[in-house]
Design a protein around this motif. Structure first.
Motif, short mmCIF file in Angstrom:
data_model
loop_
_atom_site.label_atom_id
_atom_site.label_comp_id
_atom_site.label_asym_id
_atom_site.label_seq_id
_atom_site.Cartn_x
_atom_site.Cartn_y
_atom_site.Cartn_z
N ARG A 113 -13.47 0.80 3.98
CA ARG A 113 -14.99 0.99 4.41
C ARG A 113 -16.13 0.61 3.22
N MET A 114 -15.95 1.32 2.02
CA MET A 114 -16.80 1.01 0.97
C MET A 114 -16.68 -0.52 0.68
N MET A 115 -15.59 -1.21 0.54
CA MET A 115 -15.57 -2.49 -0.02
C MET A 115 -16.07 -3.84 0.97
N PHE A 116 -15.58 -3.44 2.30
CA PHE A 116 -15.54 -4.57 3.22
C PHE A 116 -16.21 -4.07 4.46
N ASP A 117 -16.27 -2.77 4.81
CA ASP A 117 -17.12 -2.20 6.05
C ASP A 117 -15.94 -2.44 6.97
N MET A 118 -14.89 -2.08 6.70
CA MET A 118 -13.32 -2.56 7.64
C MET A 118 -12.89 -1.25 7.88
N ARG A 119 -12.17 -1.32 9.08
CA ARG A 119 -11.20 -0.03 9.06
C ARG A 119 -10.04 -0.56 9.99
N PHE A 120 -8.83 0.29 9.51
CA PHE A 120 -7.67 0.09 10.32
C PHE A 120 -7.25 1.16 11.21
N GLU A 121 -6.66 0.65 12.16
CA GLU A 121 -6.39 1.73 13.45
C GLU A 121 -5.46 2.53 13.09
N SER A 122 -4.02 1.86 12.49
CA SER A 122 -3.14 2.75 12.31
C SER A 122 -2.15 2.04 11.24
N MET A 123 -1.20 2.78 10.79
CA MET A 123 -0.32 2.25 9.91
C MET A 123 0.20 0.97 10.30
N GLU A 124 0.43 0.95 11.71
CA GLU A 124 1.01 -0.23 12.34
C GLU A 124 -0.08 -1.41 12.53
N ASP A 125 -1.34 -1.21 11.84
CA ASP A 125 -2.23 -2.49 11.88
C ASP A 125 -1.57 -3.67 10.96
N PRO A 126 -1.39 -4.85 11.75
CA PRO A 126 -0.82 -6.00 11.02
C PRO A 126 -1.36 -6.23 9.55
N LEU A 127 -2.64 -6.08 9.51
CA LEU A 127 -3.30 -6.35 8.19
C LEU A 127 -2.98 -5.52 7.14
N LEU A 128 -3.14 -4.05 7.62
CA LEU A 128 -2.58 -3.33 6.76
C LEU A 128 -1.19 -3.30 6.25
N LYS A 129 -0.37 -3.91 7.03
CA LYS A 129 1.15 -3.65 6.84
C LYS A 129 1.26 -4.91 5.77
N GLN A 130 0.42 -6.28 5.82
CA GLN A 130 0.72 -7.10 5.07
C GLN A 130 0.16 -6.63 3.48
N ILE A 131 -0.95 -5.91 3.72
CA ILE A 131 -1.70 -5.50 2.45
C ILE A 131 -0.77 -4.80 1.20
N THR A 132 -0.19 -3.71 2.31
CA THR A 132 0.89 -2.92 1.62
C THR A 132 2.09 -3.55 1.26
N GLN A 133 2.49 -4.46 1.94
CA GLN A 133 3.70 -5.49 1.48
C GLN A 133 3.61 -6.10 0.33
N LEU A 134 2.09 -6.81 0.26
CA LEU A 134 1.87 -7.61 -1.13
C LEU A 134 1.94 -6.55 -2.19
N LYS A 135 1.44 -5.48 -2.03
CA LYS A 135 1.23 -4.39 -3.10
C LYS A 135 2.67 -4.14 -3.52
N THR A 136 3.70 -3.79 -2.63
CA THR A 136 4.91 -3.56 -3.07
C THR A 136 5.61 -4.60 -3.70
N GLU A 137 5.45 -5.89 -3.42
CA GLU A 137 5.88 -6.81 -4.08
C GLU A 137 5.36 -6.93 -5.57
N ARG A 138 4.13 -6.84 -5.71
CA ARG A 138 3.61 -6.92 -7.08
C ARG A 138 4.30 -5.83 -8.01
N THR A 139 4.40 -4.63 -7.36
CA THR A 139 4.92 -3.44 -8.20
C THR A 139 6.22 -3.73 -8.41
N MET A 140 7.07 -4.34 -7.77
CA MET A 140 8.57 -4.60 -8.05
C MET A 140 8.54 -5.60 -9.15
N LEU A 141 7.73 -6.64 -8.98
CA LEU A 141 7.68 -7.71 -10.20
C LEU A 141 7.19 -7.12 -11.52
#
Ligand code: HEM
Length: 424
Positions: A113-141
């Protein structure tokens, strides 16, 4: 590789404060060169003009009291929604819930909200899922064994080709993703109406337009905030909740303080100064469970003197920010979760937001490279913990007496081993 470990408050003062410019760089390595496009970001760049420019732009966009005041009601709304969801969830009071999941959604909604004026409805939001997936991949590497031997033995680079290629591919996907789903949309909106400035990215894009920073820098700022701003705050929320479950006496003392001071009024950011025990609970959580226990590694670009030693240029300099507040020589009950330690010492310790700096307690670092997010993290932690305790008795799930509070380390972090199930 030369490694300097500082576990003494006077030397921490020298590294971070008196000689803060000399030791104010970050060490580069081949993996972080990929993740940061050779220092185009802020968090991992060396100390100099580029870092100063980036820090100025980022601070003005995110880390001022004006920004906190602009958004605090939005934060409170998002926290009230967490409370509402917990009341609605029948499982929450008996079996308990993995509270991290709901807090993760809240924290993303606060920052996006602070960065982009955006909001996610739930953890099932496909955009949020992609963001967290990309974050997990980076943590693993970043945690990979190959990262370690790449950092310590660059001579083995030829054997790392596949790994480095995966790092490059992931980094490019991350930046394309942030650009497509958030930055580009904002550029178009600003093209339509250049006065439509209402969130951090608008200010950052303005700085790009003025020639202060470039397009790559913009993407890396977004990436840095994603990496630095979500998990750190979440780990601390998890630790605070677990300690309150395992210390019901602290929990009820906290509840008493809040109800005595606020009576039946809702807790808001402006109440925090009137709630010293709540602040002590937050500080004690960060003391006992320092989320970034060695800060981020510092480095001197030129040979430097420290405590009579010559430190050749280019080492990894770590300040042991976990040991400083956990050394029994300086803390009466260093191994216990005892918020009172901060009340007794009030006036002697840094009030974390400013005041007199105590180099025995540095969860956010101090000085030039210290965490600018402190201005957001402390009130967010205080309000969310306060609201949960006001509304619920936080307990272990049925049949359990305590929650497992064991720790595990990440690349820079110290976090809880299992995401806890808590009954509300
Ligand atoms: C750097 C801790 C939350 C943004 C750091 C550092 C620490 C830290 C220890 C490195 C200091 C050093 O190397 O001397 C924490 C903790 C947090 C938290 C404990 C929450 C409990 C946040 C948040 C944001 C943020 C919410 C942004 C929204 C940053 C940035 C830096 C940083 C941008 C890099 C500063 C630089 O290199 O100039 N943080 N942080 N942090 N943090 Fe945080």
């Amino acid at each position: 590789m030369n490694l300097v470990v500082v576990s003494d408050p006077k030397l921490a003062d020298e590294i971070l404060h008196t000689k803060g410019v000399e030791f104010g760089s970050r060490r580069q390595n081949m993996v972080f060169d990929i993740f940061t496009d050779k220092g185009q970001d802020m968090v991992f760049s060396i100390y100099g003009d580029h870092w100063q420019k980036m820090r100025r732009v980022v601070t003005a966009s995110f880390f001022t009291n004006k920004v906190v005041q602009q958004y605090r009601e939005k934060w409170e709304e998002k926290m009230d929604l967490v409370v509402k969801d917990l009341y609605r969830d029948e499982k929450a009071s008996v079996e308990g819930v993995v509270i991290r999941r709901r807090l993760l959604l809240m924290q993303y909604n606060i920052l996006y909200r602070m960065m982009f004026d955006m909001r996610f409805e739930s953890m099932e939001d496909p955009l949020l899922k992609q963001i967290t997936q990309l974050k997990t991949e980076r943590t693993m590497l970043g945690k990979s064994f190959q990262f370690n031997y790449g950092e310590f033995m660059p001579i083995l680079k030829p054997f790392l080709r596949g790994y480095l290629e995966r790092c490059r591919e992931l980094q490019s996907r991350r930046l394309i993703f942030f650009n497509k789903y958030s930055i580009e949309k904002k550029i178009k909106a600003l093209d339509r109406d250049k006065h439509n400035i209402n969130c951090a990215i608008d200010h950052i894009l303005e700085a790009k337009k003025n020639g202060e920073i470039n397009e790559k820098n913009v993407k890396h700022i977004v990436e840095n905030i994603n990496v630095a701003g979500i998990e750190t705050t979440l780990w601390s929320m998890e630790w605070a909740i677990v300690e309150l479950v395992n210390h019901p006496n602290v929990q009820s003392k906290l509840r008493d303080e809040i109800s005595n001071i606020l009576e039946r009024n809702p807790l808001t950011e402006s109440d925090l100064d009137r709630l010293p025990y709540l602040q002590a609970v937050v500080k004690e959580t960060l003391r006992l469970h320092t989320p970034i226990p060695l800060l981020l590694p510092h480095m001197n670009l030129e040979d430097a003197e420290l405590n009579g030693y010559t430190i050749p240029k280019g080492p990894k300099v770590v300040v042991n920010a976990w040991w400083l507040p956990n050394n029994p020589a300086w803390w009466k009950k260093s191994e216990e979760f005892l918020p009172e330690q901060f009340l007794e010492e009030e006036g002697g310790t840094d009030d974390v937001r400013g005041g007199r700096v105590d180099f025995r307690y540095l969860p956010f670092g101090v000085g030039r490279r210290s965490c600018p997010g402190i201005i957001l993290a402390l009130p967010i932690l205080g309000i969310v913990i306060g609201k949960l305790v006001m509304n619920f008795e936080l307990c272990p799930p049925e049949g359990m007496e305590k929650i497992n509070a064991s720790e595990r380390g990440g690349l820079f972090s110290l976090r809880i081993t299992n995401h806890s199930t808590v009954a509300f």
